[in-house]
Design a protein around this motif. Structure first.
Motif, mmCIF file in Angstrom:
data_model
loop_
_atom_site.group_PDB
_atom_site.id
_atom_site.type_symbol
_atom_site.label_atom_id
_atom_site.label_comp_id
_atom_site.label_asym_id
_atom_site.label_seq_id
_atom_site.Cartn_x
_atom_site.Cartn_y
_atom_site.Cartn_z
ATOM 1 N N SER A 104 0.818 -1.228 0.000
ATOM 2 C CA SER A 104 0.000 0.000 0.000
ATOM 3 C C SER A 104 0.843 1.266 0.000
ATOM 4 O O SER A 104 0.302 2.357 0.121
ATOM 5 C CB SER A 104 -0.946 0.051 1.211
ATOM 6 O OG SER A 104 -1.771 -1.065 1.251
ATOM 7 N N ARG B 200 -6.096 -1.560 0.625
ATOM 8 C CA ARG B 200 -6.081 -3.023 0.719
ATOM 9 C C ARG B 200 -5.863 -3.425 2.152
ATOM 10 O O ARG B 200 -5.230 -2.700 2.939
ATOM 11 C CB ARG B 200 -4.995 -3.619 -0.192
ATOM 12 C CG ARG B 200 -3.579 -3.210 0.159
ATOM 13 C CD ARG B 200 -2.607 -3.645 -0.941
ATOM 14 N NE ARG B 200 -2.515 -5.098 -1.056
ATOM 15 C CZ ARG B 200 -1.998 -5.722 -2.119
ATOM 16 N NH1 ARG B 200 -1.561 -5.030 -3.152
ATOM 17 N NH2 ARG B 200 -1.943 -7.034 -2.146
ATOM 18 N N ASN C 152 -4.271 -6.652 3.691
ATOM 19 C CA ASN C 152 -3.581 -7.907 3.368
ATOM 20 C C ASN C 152 -3.958 -9.038 4.318
ATOM 21 O O ASN C 152 -3.878 -10.211 3.946
ATOM 22 C CB ASN C 152 -2.065 -7.683 3.365
ATOM 23 C CG ASN C 152 -1.612 -6.910 2.135
ATOM 24 O OD1 ASN C 152 -2.332 -6.816 1.145
ATOM 25 N ND2 ASN C 152 -0.413 -6.335 2.212
ATOM 26 N N THR D 107 -7.991 -8.675 0.656
ATOM 27 C CA THR D 107 -9.021 -7.889 -0.006
ATOM 28 C C THR D 107 -8.480 -6.520 -0.393
ATOM 29 O O THR D 107 -7.745 -5.891 0.381
ATOM 30 C CB THR D 107 -10.257 -7.727 0.903
ATOM 31 O OG1 THR D 107 -10.766 -9.024 1.236
ATOM 32 C CG2 THR D 107 -11.355 -6.947 0.209
ATOM 33 N N VAL D 108 -8.882 -6.086 -1.583
ATOM 34 C CA VAL D 108 -8.576 -4.735 -2.031
ATOM 35 C C VAL D 108 -9.906 -3.996 -2.206
ATOM 36 O O VAL D 108 -10.908 -4.598 -2.606
ATOM 37 C CB VAL D 108 -7.740 -4.736 -3.328
ATOM 38 C CG1 VAL D 108 -8.476 -5.421 -4.470
ATOM 39 C CG2 VAL D 108 -7.329 -3.330 -3.718
ATOM 40 N N CYS E 269 -11.446 -6.128 -10.807
ATOM 41 C CA CYS E 269 -10.134 -6.115 -10.158
ATOM 42 C C CYS E 269 -9.249 -7.117 -10.890
ATOM 43 O O CYS E 269 -9.737 -8.047 -11.543
ATOM 44 C CB CYS E 269 -10.222 -6.411 -8.668
ATOM 45 S SG CYS E 269 -10.678 -8.088 -8.232
#
Length: 126
Positions: free
Chosen positions: A55, A72, A74, A78-79, A96
């Motif tokens: 990020s 995001r 981690n 998930t973003v 995505c």
């Protein structure tokens, strides 16, 4: 097998907000940059934003800069894409994507990505 699943799309009025999510599985998520793209009817897929594995670095298209924010988690693989001040021209299917190689900077070319989600529809009414 890498899988990407988007969610959070919908119908919103101009000026409104939506938050998209993309859940990833199948490899070590924290090692890879992630990207968001969109495709409107009759148009080519276009880059929206990308984020580095940690990020620490992001890249935005000029059309969304200042309105959209990528992040995001981690730990959750998930973003996210927070979309504010939405405009009718933001209407598109949002995808995505994940690249083949790890520890790359944010990538803004679709050809750099080999894994894609199924997409989520975002419709902005005027």
């Amino acid at each position: 097998q890498v899988q990407l699943v988007e969610s959070g799309g919908g119908l919103v009025q101009a000026g409104g907000s939506l938050r998209l999510s993309c859940a990833a599985s199948g490899r070590t998520f924290s090692m890879y940059s992630m990207g968001w793209f969109r495709q409107a009817p009759g148009k080519e897929r276009e880059f929206v934003v990308a984020i580095s594995p940690s990020s620490g670095s992001t890249s935005y298209s000029d059309s969304v800069k200042g309105r959209f924010t990528v992040s995001r988690d981690n730990a959750k693989n998930t973003v996210y894409l927070q979309m504010n001040s939405l405009k009718p021209e933001d209407t598109a299917v949002y995808y995505c994507a994940a690249p083949a190689y790890y520890y790359t900077p944010p990538l803004n070319h679709a050809g750099s990505y080999i894994y894609w989600g199924q997409g989520t529809q975002v419709t902005v009414s005027s």
